[in-house]
Design an enzyme around this catalytic site. Structure first.
Site, mmCIF file in Angstrom:
data_model
loop_
_atom_site.group_PDB
_atom_site.id
_atom_site.type_symbol
_atom_site.label_atom_id
_atom_site.label_comp_id
_atom_site.label_asym_id
_atom_site.label_seq_id
_atom_site.Cartn_x
_atom_site.Cartn_y
_atom_site.Cartn_z
ATOM 1 N N ASP A 175 -7.359 -1.460 -4.698
ATOM 2 C CA ASP A 175 -8.113 -1.162 -3.733
ATOM 3 C C ASP A 175 -9.241 -0.116 -4.172
ATOM 4 O OD1 ASP A 175 -7.198 -2.861 -1.687
ATOM 5 O OD2 ASP A 175 -5.933 -0.970 -0.895
ATOM 6 N N ASP A 180 0.750 -1.128 0.010
ATOM 7 C CA ASP A 180 0.089 0.171 0.000
ATOM 8 C C ASP A 180 0.857 1.259 -0.235
ATOM 9 O OD1 ASP A 180 -2.479 -1.403 0.074
ATOM 10 O OD2 ASP A 180 -2.399 -1.569 2.187
#
Length: 260
Positions: A151, A129
């Site tokens: 995401d 991330d």
């Protein structure tokens, strides 16, 4: 306005697979650039408090939930990917559904790839991330989520799928018909037919009841009505036969001898 016919099953599958590959490639390339160029767990401002990069590895779900059971998320992602592939092969004939499911599948595969092949090991890998937008989170004391390209597609396409369900768009290309699409008359929505066993209240037998089987061949009576997608297929086949008939020379057209 004419409505486009539903997609063929193979065409829907191609759309879903193509979009999934594009999203997967974009997600993995973005993660590669982040790993190569960003310092680990140090904020890098891009647009002040609006957007920053913060490279980290997440063993759990959103907000780092479930860090001790990474393998569960691997199984869940694989199951979602399998369901989407099954729908693509057996159900989807709508362009909107094909696009939404293709983008969703790409996002799922992006994070599933991390779970399967990144450290610390197969099926328990940590997701990369690096995108941080603090302004999106409004709950006091809660740390903002740090996410990735996959995401974004997962969240946006879940919203898109919910909207498709709400507006009545089905996977087979058909749509729910609202009340405004039906012509309401004294004799009901069909205009020429009473409900079984009853007449219009207050009119007795002044209006004759139409024969529901009129014009239907005897061997087809009692069969369920065609769905909208099946009706479109029948109309398309009739148009093709008419075009083939018009294209034939007059002396070869069926029924010519009978007329003479």
């Amino acid at each position: 306005m004419t409505r486009r016919p539903p997609l063929r099953q193979a065409a829907a599958g191609i759309i879903i697979a193509s979009l999934a590959v594009l999203v997967l490639a974009a997600d993995q390339f973005a993660k590669y650039l982040a790993l190569e160029n960003l310092p680990y767990q140090e904020p890098v401002e891009v647009l002040g408090d609006f957007l920053s990069f913060y490279l980290t590895r997440n063993p759990g779900a959103a907000f780092s939930l479930g860090e001790e059971v990474t393998w569960i998320f691997t199984i869940a992602l694989a199951a979602v990917a399998g369901v989407i592939a099954w729908l693509a092969a057996t159900r989807v004939r709508s362009r909107l559904w094909a696009v939404a499911l293709g983008l969703l599948l790409g996002g799922v595969l992006g994070n599933l790839t991390d779970r399967l092949f990144r450290d610390p090991g197969f099926a328990v890998g940590h997701v990369v991330d690096f995108i941080n937008t603090p302004w999106m989170w409004f709950f006091p004391g809660m740390s903002p989520a740090i996410y990735n390209i996959a995401d974004i597609f997962i969240v946006c396409d879940m919203i898109a799928i919910a909207l498709l369900v709400l507006v009545g768009v089905h996977m087979d290309g058909s749509r729910d018909r609202g009340r405004n699409d039906e012509e309401e008359t004294l004799l009901g929505a069909d205009g020429d037919q009473f409900a079984p066993g009853g007449a219009v209240a207050g009119f007795g037998s002044e209006f004759p009841v139409a024969d529901a089987d009129a014009g239907i061949p005897a061997d087809e009576r009692g069969l369920p009505p065609l769905s909208e997608s099946e009706q479109l297929e029948v109309e398309a086949e009739a148009e093709r036969e008419a075009e083939e008939y018009d294209a034939e020379p007059e002396h070869r057209r069926p029924g010519r001898d009978a007329e003479i």
